[in-house]
Design a protein around this motif. Structure first.
Motif, short mmCIF file in Angstrom:
data_model
loop_
_atom_site.label_atom_id
_atom_site.label_comp_id
_atom_site.label_asym_id
_atom_site.label_seq_id
_atom_site.Cartn_x
_atom_site.Cartn_y
_atom_site.Cartn_z
N ALA A 165 0.82 -1.22 0.00
CA ALA A 165 0.00 0.00 0.00
C ALA A 165 0.85 1.26 0.00
CB ALA A 165 -0.92 0.01 1.22
N ALA A 166 2.09 1.16 0.47
CA ALA A 166 2.94 2.35 0.59
C ALA A 166 3.43 2.85 -0.77
CB ALA A 166 4.14 2.04 1.48
N LEU A 167 3.29 2.02 -1.80
CA LEU A 167 3.76 2.40 -3.13
C LEU A 167 2.64 2.28 -4.14
CD1 LEU A 167 6.46 0.80 -1.73
CD2 LEU A 167 7.40 1.66 -3.87
N THR A 168 2.82 2.93 -5.28
CA THR A 168 1.90 2.68 -6.39
C THR A 168 2.07 1.22 -6.82
OG1 THR A 168 3.62 3.45 -7.91
CG2 THR A 168 1.93 5.05 -7.25
N ALA A 169 1.05 0.70 -7.51
CA ALA A 169 1.10 -0.72 -7.90
C ALA A 169 2.31 -1.02 -8.77
CB ALA A 169 -0.18 -1.09 -8.64
N ASP A 170 2.75 -0.02 -9.58
CA ASP A 170 3.91 -0.25 -10.45
C ASP A 170 5.23 0.11 -9.76
OD1 ASP A 170 3.91 2.51 -10.41
OD2 ASP A 170 3.61 2.75 -12.58
N ASP A 189 2.34 17.52 2.10
CA ASP A 189 2.48 16.58 0.97
C ASP A 189 2.75 15.15 1.45
OD1 ASP A 189 5.00 17.05 1.97
OD2 ASP A 189 5.99 17.05 0.01
N ALA A 190 2.56 14.86 2.74
CA ALA A 190 3.03 13.58 3.29
C ALA A 190 2.26 12.37 2.78
CB ALA A 190 3.01 13.61 4.82
N ASN A 191 1.03 12.54 2.27
CA ASN A 191 0.34 11.34 1.79
C ASN A 191 0.25 11.25 0.27
OD1 ASN A 191 -1.96 12.80 1.03
ND2 ASN A 191 -3.39 11.45 2.10
N VAL A 192 0.87 12.17 -0.49
CA VAL A 192 0.87 11.99 -1.95
C VAL A 192 1.89 10.91 -2.33
CG1 VAL A 192 0.21 14.41 -2.31
CG2 VAL A 192 2.62 13.76 -2.51
N PHE A 193 1.67 10.31 -3.50
CA PHE A 193 2.61 9.33 -4.04
C PHE A 193 3.65 10.06 -4.88
CE2 PHE A 193 -1.09 6.72 -3.09
CZ PHE A 193 -0.52 5.55 -2.60
N THR A 224 6.60 2.90 -8.82
CA THR A 224 7.37 4.05 -9.29
C THR A 224 7.23 5.26 -8.35
OG1 THR A 224 5.51 4.77 -10.66
CG2 THR A 224 7.20 3.41 -11.72
N ALA A 225 6.36 5.16 -7.35
CA ALA A 225 6.17 6.29 -6.42
C ALA A 225 5.70 5.73 -5.09
CB ALA A 225 5.12 7.26 -6.98
N HIS A 226 6.04 6.46 -4.01
CA HIS A 226 5.65 5.99 -2.67
C HIS A 226 5.09 7.15 -1.85
CE1 HIS A 226 9.51 7.89 -1.62
NE2 HIS A 226 8.99 8.02 -0.40
N GLN A 227 4.43 6.79 -0.76
CA GLN A 227 3.94 7.76 0.21
C GLN A 227 4.89 7.86 1.39
OE1 GLN A 227 0.11 5.66 0.80
NE2 GLN A 227 -0.81 7.68 0.65
N TYR A 228 4.87 9.01 2.04
CA TYR A 228 5.54 9.11 3.35
C TYR A 228 4.62 8.52 4.41
CZ TYR A 228 8.46 11.15 7.00
OH TYR A 228 9.29 11.33 8.09
N HIS A 229 3.34 8.92 4.39
CA HIS A 229 2.35 8.34 5.30
C HIS A 229 1.23 7.69 4.52
CE1 HIS A 229 4.17 10.21 8.68
NE2 HIS A 229 3.68 11.41 8.51
N GLN A 230 0.82 6.50 4.97
CA GLN A 230 -0.42 5.89 4.47
C GLN A 230 -1.43 5.90 5.60
OE1 GLN A 230 -0.50 1.36 4.49
NE2 GLN A 230 1.71 1.71 4.40
N GLN A 231 -2.70 5.86 5.22
CA GLN A 231 -3.79 5.82 6.20
C GLN A 231 -4.63 4.57 5.97
OE1 GLN A 231 -4.80 9.71 4.49
NE2 GLN A 231 -5.28 10.38 6.58
N ALA A 232 -5.11 3.96 7.04
CA ALA A 232 -6.01 2.81 6.90
C ALA A 232 -7.31 3.25 6.23
CB ALA A 232 -6.28 2.19 8.26
N ASN A 233 -7.85 4.35 6.69
CA ASN A 233 -8.96 4.98 5.97
C ASN A 233 -8.38 6.15 5.19
OD1 ASN A 233 -10.66 3.15 7.10
ND2 ASN A 233 -11.77 4.59 8.42
N GLN A 234 -8.13 5.92 3.92
CA GLN A 234 -7.44 6.91 3.08
C GLN A 234 -8.38 7.27 1.94
OE1 GLN A 234 -3.07 6.67 2.41
NE2 GLN A 234 -3.66 5.99 0.37
N VAL A 235 -9.10 8.36 2.12
CA VAL A 235 -10.17 8.69 1.17
C VAL A 235 -9.80 9.86 0.27
CG1 VAL A 235 -11.91 7.72 2.70
CG2 VAL A 235 -11.40 10.17 2.82
N LEU A 236 -8.64 10.47 0.51
CA LEU A 236 -8.19 11.58 -0.34
C LEU A 236 -6.67 11.67 -0.20
CD1 LEU A 236 -9.00 13.99 -2.15
CD2 LEU A 236 -9.21 15.36 -0.05
#
Ligand SMILES: [Zn+2]
Length: 619
Positions: A311-316, A344-348, A318-330
């Motif tokens: 979940a911390a990375l895009t499926a491919d 910008d901590a939750n953008v990929f 090529t990009a990652h998040q600093y923070h992920q959320q269990a309920n991540q709706v935006l």
């Protein structure tokens, strides 16, 4: 002096190779941020100070090498091996006559701890005879200089990583003074079980403290299992268990990682989890599972590897998040309720918020592959499946070359076949983990059933193995509820945590560096509660559909597992500070018709709801 005999030992790096979908996943890492980082991010490029340049001279170079090197070995990829060897030569070539090494511009003990971990992996994989004397010279330097210049800051929080490498050398040389150094490092390291059992902050941290820094906690959880190597005092094992229980009581999230954005942050599913904490916690759990021989820690390890890591990375990849959320709706650049992080901590992307995760995330997958199997400590011998995944093992047991071919789409299916191929008949014990969520495992050898206990446990098969033997492991389990606070719930199927697939609209951020930065918006409503049927024998009778795993295993399209569950909208549950707001207590007031919701693996959904309020069925 007690010998250091952990319950299980790791196999040499490279003896376990990923196959099947797991190899596809690692190839994505090789083609994505891991394999290309040196060309897209100057911090680990040719000017890095660990390579002799004038660039970053702290943790980023060693962090990157600590993931690149094991990836190169579990893939046996010549190009990655050449890149990894450049870091090894940089480290080895920097040593002075007095034992000190690394960039002259930085005298911090901490990044050297990471460099030591790189070297011991390299030596395990290659037998490079330069490594033990290099370590010996540095450890003598530490024994001389630590009393006058003790660990401080990050090094004081993370001293167990240093001691782990001291034990690695002691296992090989049995020099008593190395244990004096291990004792010194213990004395200078924060008292982690003391803090986690008796001093733990019970809600979101509001100021910086090394004790409540989430990555420090993820690493500190292994400290007692490192000190245990010194004298095998079972009190350490108990202290680790109590530390986990207390930490999860106050900071445990629905997916079995604790919160930290980037300080410990309580139990809300909208709080963040830093990617460094995911991969460092995995490395800790790999150590705990082996040292304590405890299948419960391997359960936790799989849950991170198959949920929060992808979940911390895009499926491919090529990009990652600093923070992920269990309920991540935006997912966007906006203010959120973090303990300490930028907008910008939750953008990929390449370097959202801060570059530690950019450098450090790469160790997650390859060290997991290298930990799928372990061997029993001497004088016993044998092989143990600690975690499951498609792989091939080439090793020796009791002096006989043995290959294991593990065929499975686990965790997307719950059966595993292991083909055992010894060069000649050889007797040894094969141990197979039965996860805690599986009460009725079925194990057969050459189609003949053998006894297997309910999990968490190991099934033991002690026999003379001959070429062509086949072990089939079935770990049946249905969907189970994950009870949360105020009547809320999550759902899991085997090691997979399930999330509502809200749908995703990906939007590139213009002018982004590297391989791109992305915001993601929900493609539909997310504020659903679940109307669960009654459990039957602890499981929920919900329909499960499975599909073949695609070449991009954690993509949302074509998710290999889907569960359908009834639910209804909860109109009072809305965004708050750009995250899903606090869950209303259950049963929550619902509106409208009952919908059939599609749940997919957590790691497949980058916009998701994982912890739900419960609602009444519309009668
Ligand atoms: Zn980080």
């Amino acid at each position: 002096m007690h010998p250091i005999l952990p319950e299980l030992r790791s196999l040499a790096l490279g003896e376990i190779r990923a196959t099947g979908w797991l190899r596809d996943q690692l190839r994505l890492a090789a083609a994505g941020q891991t394999g290309r980082l040196a060309e897209i991010w100057a911090d680990v490029g040719p000017d890095n100070a660990w390579l002799g340049g004038t660039g970053d001279d702290w943790e980023r170079g060693p962090y990157y090498a600590d993931g690149l090197l094991p990836l190169a070995h579990v893939l046996a990829d010549e190009q990655l091996l050449a890149a990894a060897n450049g870091w090894v030569e940089g480290i080895l070539g920097s040593q002075r006559d007095d034992g000190w090494f690394g960039p002259g511009s930085n005298d911090d003990w901490w990044p050297r701890m990471v460099a030591l971990k790189v070297l011991i992996q390299h030596a395990d994989a290659t037998g490079d005879e330069r490594v033990p004397p290099f370590l010996e010279r540095y450890f003598r330097y530490q024994l001389d200089h630590l009393p006058g210049r003790p660990l401080e800051g990050w090094g004081q929080a993370r001293g167990a990583e240093n001691a782990l490498c001291v034990h690695w050398l002691h296992d090989r040389t049995r020099q008593a003074w190395l244990l004096d150094l291990a004792d010194l490092l213990k004395d200078q390291t924060l008292d982690w079980s003391g803090y986690l059992t008796a001093g733990l902050i019970t809600g979101p941290a509001d100021h910086f403290d090394h004790h409540s820094h989430v990555v420090n906690v993820a690493m500190g959880l292994k400290a007692d299992a490192v000190w245990y190597l010194r004298d095998r005092d079972p009190a350490y094992r108990d202290a680790t268990a109590r530390a986990y229980a207390n930490l999860y009581r106050h900071h445990g999230l629905v997916h079995e990682q604790f919160s930290g954005d980037e300080w410990l942050a309580g139990r809300s599913p909208s709080r963040g989890v830093e990617t460094c904490a995911v991969v460092e916690h995995m490395f800790t759990l790999e150590h705990l599972a082996r040292v304590y021989g405890d299948p419960g820690y391997a359960d936790r390890l799989e849950q991170l590897a198959y949920n929060t890591l992808p979940a911390a990375l895009t499926a491919d990849m090529t990009a990652h998040q600093y923070h992920q959320q269990a309920n991540q709706v935006l997912v966007n650049v906006a203010h959120r309720h973090w303990t300490m992080s930028g907008d910008d901590a939750n953008v990929f992307g390449l370097e959202p918020h801060f570059g530690c995760c950019t450098a450090n995330l790469h160790q997650g997958w390859p060290k997991f592959v290298a930990s799928l199997w372990a061997r029993a400590a001497a004088p016993a011998d044998g092989l143990t499946a600690l975690a499951y995944g498609p792989c091939r093992v080439d090793t020796a047991v009791a002096g006989v070359p043995v290959a294991l071919e593990e065929e499975t789409a686990y965790p997307f299916e719950q059966s595993v076949t292991v083909h055992v191929q010894p060069r000649q008949p050889v007797r040894f014990a094969l141990r197979l983990r039965v996860p805690g969520w599986c009460r009725h495992p079925r194990v057969r050898v050459n189609d003949k059933p053998v006894d297997a206990p309910a999990g968490p446990a190991f099934a033991l098969i002690d026999r003379t193995w001959t070429a062509g033997d086949r072990v089939q492991v079935e770990l049946p389990a249905g969907v189970r509820p994950l009870p949360r606070d105020n009547g809320a719930t999550g759902l899991a199927l085997g090691p997979l945590v399930l999330s509502l697939a809200v749908g995703e609209r990906w939007q590139p951020i213009p002018g982004a560096p590297g391989l791109g930065d992305w915001e993601v918006a929900p493609a539909g409503p997310w504020n659903f509660g679940l109307a669960l049927p009654p459990t039957v024998d602890g499981e929920l009778p919900l329909p499960v559909t499975r599909r073949p795993v695609s070449r991009v295993p954690f993509a949302l399209d074509g998710a290999p597992v889907q569960v359908t569950v009834p639910g209804r909208r909860v109109p009072g549950w809305q965004l708050a500070e750009n995250s899903a707001g606090p869950l209303p207590p259950s049963p929550a007031a619902a509106d409208g018709a009952t919908a059939q919701l599609r749940l997919v693996p957590y790691g497949s959904a980058r916009i998701r709801v994982t912890e739900f309020p419960q609602v009444a069925q519309l009668s």
